[in-house]
Design a protein around this motif. Structure first.
Motif, mmCIF file in Angstrom:
data_model
loop_
_atom_site.group_PDB
_atom_site.id
_atom_site.type_symbol
_atom_site.label_atom_id
_atom_site.label_comp_id
_atom_site.label_asym_id
_atom_site.label_seq_id
_atom_site.Cartn_x
_atom_site.Cartn_y
_atom_site.Cartn_z
ATOM 1 N N ALA A 452 0.772 -0.995 -0.033
ATOM 2 C CA ALA A 452 0.043 0.051 0.238
ATOM 3 C C ALA A 452 0.849 1.379 -0.028
ATOM 4 C CB ALA A 452 -0.679 0.033 1.296
ATOM 5 N N GLU A 453 0.563 2.427 -0.675
ATOM 6 C CA GLU A 453 1.172 3.611 -0.739
ATOM 7 C C GLU A 453 0.971 4.269 0.590
ATOM 8 O OE1 GLU A 453 0.699 6.259 -3.674
ATOM 9 O OE2 GLU A 453 1.661 4.930 -5.364
ATOM 10 N N SER A 454 -0.077 3.717 1.347
ATOM 11 C CA SER A 454 -0.036 4.432 2.570
ATOM 12 C C SER A 454 -1.101 3.502 3.620
ATOM 13 C CB SER A 454 -0.817 5.924 2.735
ATOM 14 O OG SER A 454 -2.268 5.922 2.202
ATOM 15 N N GLU A 455 -0.893 3.425 4.723
ATOM 16 C CA GLU A 455 -1.918 2.625 5.507
ATOM 17 C C GLU A 455 -1.965 3.576 6.940
ATOM 18 O OE1 GLU A 455 -1.705 -1.831 6.513
ATOM 19 O OE2 GLU A 455 -0.892 -0.930 8.240
ATOM 20 N N LEU A 456 -3.325 3.759 6.932
ATOM 21 C CA LEU A 456 -3.708 4.311 8.359
ATOM 22 C C LEU A 456 -4.698 3.558 9.288
ATOM 23 C CD1 LEU A 456 -4.157 7.154 9.920
ATOM 24 C CD2 LEU A 456 -6.048 7.552 8.501
ATOM 25 N N VAL A 457 -4.117 3.519 10.511
ATOM 26 C CA VAL A 457 -4.869 2.850 11.441
ATOM 27 C C VAL A 457 -5.542 3.912 12.314
ATOM 28 C CG1 VAL A 457 -4.818 1.255 13.238
ATOM 29 C CG2 VAL A 457 -3.503 0.693 11.319
ATOM 30 N N VAL A 458 -6.756 3.679 12.505
ATOM 31 C CA VAL A 458 -7.638 4.697 13.414
ATOM 32 C C VAL A 458 -8.185 4.148 14.568
ATOM 33 C CG1 VAL A 458 -8.020 6.529 11.556
ATOM 34 C CG2 VAL A 458 -9.625 4.607 11.965
ATOM 35 N N ARG A 459 -8.544 4.590 15.799
ATOM 36 C CA ARG A 459 -9.023 4.036 16.687
ATOM 37 C C ARG A 459 -10.690 4.124 16.249
ATOM 38 N NH1 ARG A 459 -7.591 3.214 22.043
ATOM 39 N NH2 ARG A 459 -5.718 2.879 20.814
ATOM 40 N N SER A 460 -11.081 2.887 15.972
ATOM 41 C CA SER A 460 -12.542 2.911 15.583
ATOM 42 C C SER A 460 -13.106 1.738 15.406
ATOM 43 C CB SER A 460 -12.404 3.531 13.984
ATOM 44 O OG SER A 460 -13.771 3.370 13.436
ATOM 45 N N GLY A 461 -14.490 1.365 15.124
ATOM 46 C CA GLY A 461 -15.045 0.109 14.981
ATOM 47 C C GLY A 461 -14.908 0.041 13.576
ATOM 48 N N HIS A 462 -15.758 -0.791 12.787
ATOM 49 C CA HIS A 462 -15.890 -1.319 11.442
ATOM 50 C C HIS A 462 -16.102 -0.116 10.682
ATOM 51 C CE1 HIS A 462 -15.741 -4.232 8.634
ATOM 52 N NE2 HIS A 462 -16.819 -3.823 8.050
ATOM 53 N N ASN A 463 -16.734 0.807 11.059
ATOM 54 C CA ASN A 463 -17.145 2.038 10.123
ATOM 55 C C ASN A 463 -15.982 3.314 10.099
ATOM 56 O OD1 ASN A 463 -19.400 0.895 8.972
ATOM 57 N ND2 ASN A 463 -20.882 1.782 10.303
ATOM 58 N N SER A 464 -14.909 2.595 10.094
ATOM 59 C CA SER A 464 -13.959 3.479 10.238
ATOM 60 C C SER A 464 -13.796 4.927 9.542
ATOM 61 C CB SER A 464 -12.478 2.798 10.006
ATOM 62 O OG SER A 464 -12.303 2.244 8.786
ATOM 63 N N PHE A 465 -14.433 4.966 8.264
ATOM 64 C CA PHE A 465 -14.485 5.886 7.282
ATOM 65 C C PHE A 465 -15.291 7.268 8.012
ATOM 66 C CE2 PHE A 465 -18.129 3.067 6.213
ATOM 67 C CZ PHE A 465 -19.032 4.159 6.373
ATOM 68 N N ARG A 466 -16.138 6.749 9.248
ATOM 69 C CA ARG A 466 -16.807 8.112 9.916
ATOM 70 C C ARG A 466 -15.855 8.846 10.664
ATOM 71 N NH1 ARG A 466 -22.224 6.948 10.510
ATOM 72 N NH2 ARG A 466 -22.373 8.802 11.544
ATOM 73 N N LYS A 467 -14.810 8.475 10.824
ATOM 74 C CA LYS A 467 -13.946 9.195 11.849
ATOM 75 C C LYS A 467 -13.094 10.412 11.039
ATOM 76 C CE LYS A 467 -14.048 6.694 15.611
ATOM 77 N NZ LYS A 467 -14.280 7.518 17.042
ATOM 78 N N GLN A 468 -12.793 11.363 11.778
ATOM 79 C CA GLN A 468 -12.551 12.660 11.045
ATOM 80 C C GLN A 468 -11.060 12.265 10.581
ATOM 81 O OE1 GLN A 468 -13.844 15.397 9.688
ATOM 82 N NE2 GLN A 468 -15.680 14.057 10.429
ATOM 83 N N GLU A 469 -10.115 11.587 11.277
ATOM 84 C CA GLU A 469 -8.782 11.099 10.776
ATOM 85 C C GLU A 469 -8.976 10.525 9.461
ATOM 86 O OE1 GLU A 469 -8.822 9.388 14.932
ATOM 87 O OE2 GLU A 469 -10.293 10.449 13.923
ATOM 88 N N ALA A 470 -9.843 9.663 9.147
ATOM 89 C CA ALA A 470 -9.919 8.731 8.021
ATOM 90 C C ALA A 470 -10.388 9.826 6.976
ATOM 91 C CB ALA A 470 -10.971 8.009 8.075
ATOM 92 N N VAL A 471 -11.395 10.867 7.313
ATOM 93 C CA VAL A 471 -11.683 11.774 6.121
ATOM 94 C C VAL A 471 -10.653 12.526 5.559
ATOM 95 C CG1 VAL A 471 -13.314 13.760 5.889
ATOM 96 C CG2 VAL A 471 -14.282 11.733 7.120
ATOM 97 N N ALA A 472 -9.691 13.040 6.740
ATOM 98 C CA ALA A 472 -8.624 13.818 6.332
ATOM 99 C C ALA A 472 -7.825 13.135 5.539
ATOM 100 C CB ALA A 472 -7.878 14.151 7.556
ATOM 101 N N GLU A 473 -7.441 11.775 5.722
ATOM 102 C CA GLU A 473 -6.716 10.918 4.911
ATOM 103 C C GLU A 473 -7.184 10.706 3.647
ATOM 104 O OE1 GLU A 473 -3.481 7.926 4.364
ATOM 105 O OE2 GLU A 473 -3.762 9.586 5.471
ATOM 106 N N ILE A 474 -8.512 10.521 3.693
ATOM 107 C CA ILE A 474 -8.872 10.323 1.973
ATOM 108 C C ILE A 474 -8.885 11.610 1.330
ATOM 109 C CG2 ILE A 474 -11.304 10.198 0.601
ATOM 110 C CD1 ILE A 474 -12.190 8.299 3.206
ATOM 111 N N LYS A 475 -9.050 12.925 2.001
ATOM 112 C CA LYS A 475 -8.728 14.027 1.193
ATOM 113 C C LYS A 475 -7.425 14.187 0.856
ATOM 114 C CE LYS A 475 -12.431 17.091 3.569
ATOM 115 N NZ LYS A 475 -12.588 18.170 4.443
#
Length: 487
Positions: A452-475
């Motif tokens: 992977a070009e990047s891998e982000l692990v966030v403190r989250s359950g299965h819907n990790s895309f709901r976390k703001q860290e994940a949103v920032a990563e996607i942006k």
């Protein structure tokens, strides 16, 4: 004579402070809101005459959405399903302008059936000679207006159209569970939806939901991404909806078919920039569907399930062709980058525990799907992997069981390197070593893919895309994609 009024493009950055306190504008905004409600209540074919009689000139800024006939104050829509509302304080009343999806526009059949909407901001200004002007300003394009020679900030509510869509899409949101258990009974079949009018120059950002879900699951991510000016300017968001109860590789086959047919419908010649430069986000099982878009399996998937090559399989030609579509395919060169979010590449323990047992007990299979494998099991049982034979004979041929870590095809797919740059976002509920981590549904070991070009692990359950860290990563990934692709 209309009072001089010009607009400042929002893209120029920065907004001008309000010339008067917001509280002082309250009576003005209440009056504007009342005028908007009066205008909306008029039958569309009588609006011109009634406005002329009232001395009101109506001006509507152009938007990507056309034919909008209803204009409702944005404060009518405040969905609890949205985590946050992206707004801008200023002069004017934010409005949701919308029309029913009546099929009159090009590609309306690929748009949400709940209706099509855009954000506006209503202002009322003197137009001279005893007349007034009601202007519906496009707040996406204009951050300020010049009124009487003075620039003022235009209010905005970018999230209100999404909130309206969410409220109308509640039946769809509730269909995720039934779509998993009884995929044949759903009124909505597999379909790719465009969230905005098609733009041949914008990169499609296609989101693929997971098991027991619908595109509504992505509504907060959609809302947050559309609030970013660069993302809004360079990307167009699409969603793929499917009934998740169908076995995972069969669902992947349908996904590839629907994507290709939809791109052909959108761009018959196949030469638009947009249809040749897709970025795909896949969550959970949707990530497995996405993996097949960017993999080159050769005979590896086929051999993991069937011991003989196609020319030795005893099946009617039509059934054999369907079987080959499942296992023998090529990566889609139109997909340029993917983001995997909480994907069970190597299966989920839930597929084999009591939760999976319960779901499987309630599952009602699609016989058209299972009969393709059923014929092979009945005629050439000895050439089929025992795992697949067992699923068919026990009536457990579903997405739930095919997400098992015992699935030979799933394990083989996990070994196939994506042919495009890819990224992983993985949830971990508790502290501790990554190798022992889990989002409660999928372990880190199952979600991780080398390369992977990047891998982000966030403190989250299965819907990790709901976390703001994940949103920032996607942006960040979307920005990086623009830089690296030269788009």
């Amino acid at each position: 004579m209309v009072t001089p009024l010009t607009s400042t493009p929002a893209a120029q950055g920065g907004v001008t402070p309000l010339p008067v306190p917001a509280e002082a504008l309250k009576p003005y905004h209440e009056s504007v809101k009342a005028i908007v409600e009066w205008y909306d209540a008029l039958p569309p074919d009588r609006r011109a005459a009634e406005c002329e009689r009232a001395g009101l000139i109506v001006v509507k800024d152009p938007t990507a959405e056309t034919g909008l006939v209803h204009f409702e104050p944005a404060d009518r829509y405040h969905s609890g399903l949205l985590d946050q509302y992206h707004t801008r304080p200023g002069v004017g009343v934010p409005v949701v302008a919308w029309r029913p999806n009546d099929g009159t526009g090009r590609l309306d059949n690929l748009r949400p059936p709940e209706g099509l909407a855009a954000a506006y901001t209503a202002v009322v200004l003197p137009a001279g000679e005893g007349k007034w002007m009601l202007r519906f300003v496009n707040p996406v394009e204009h951050s300020t207006l010049e009124i009487g020679g003075k620039p003022v900030t235009v209010a905005a509510n970018y999230s209100a159209p999404i909130a309206q869509l969410v409220e109308k899409a509640r039946p769809l949101a509730r269909s995720g569970f039934s779509g998993m258990l009884s995929p044949t009974k759903s009124k909505r079949r597999e379909k790719l939806y465009l969230m905005e009018p098609y733009d041949p120059k914008k990169i499609p950002l296609l989101m693929v939901h997971g098991l027991q879900s619908t595109p509504v699951a992505f509504i907060n991510l959609t809302n947050d991404l559309q609030s970013d000016p660069m993302v809004r300017q360079r990307y167009q968001i699409w969603h793929y909806h499917y009934q998740t109860g169908t076995p995972v590789l069969l669902n992947a086959t349908n996904f590839r078919r629907v994507l290709s047919s939809t791109l052909k419908e959108i761009d018959p010649q196949g030469d638009d920039f947009a249809t040749n430069h897709l970025v795909v986000i896949g969550h959970s099982m949707g990530g497995i569907l996405t993996h097949t878009l960017v993999s080159e399996p050769g005979y590896k998937l086929w051999d993991s399930v069937i011991k003989v090559r196609p020319d030795k399989v005893k099946m009617p030609p039509e059934s054999l062709a369907q079987l080959k579509d499942v296992f023998l395919f090529h990566h889609d060169p139109r997909v340029k980058r993917v983001v995997f979010i909480s994907v069970p590449h190597r299966g989920s323990t839930y597929a084999d525990n009591f939760v999976g047992d319960l779901g499987q007990t309630l599952f009602r299979p699609d016989r058209k799907v299972t009969d393709v494998f059923g014929h092979l099991v009945k005629v050439q049982r000895e050439v089929v992997h025992p795992f697949v034979v067992g699923l068919y004979e026990q009536g457990k041929f579903s997405s739930i069981r095919t997400l098992s870590a015992s699935s030979p095809s799933l394990q083989m797919l996990a070994t196939l390197p994506p042919e495009v740059p890819f990224h992983s976002i993985i949830g971990q509920k508790g502290a501790g070593p990554l190798d022992l981590g889990s989002d409660g549904i999928v372990t880190y070991k199952s979600s991780h893919l080398d390369g992977a070009e990047s891998e982000l692990v966030v403190r989250s359950g299965h819907n990790s895309f709901r976390k703001q860290e994940a949103v920032a990563e996607i942006k960040s990934i979307l920005y990086e994609h623009l830089r690296k692709s030269g788009s």
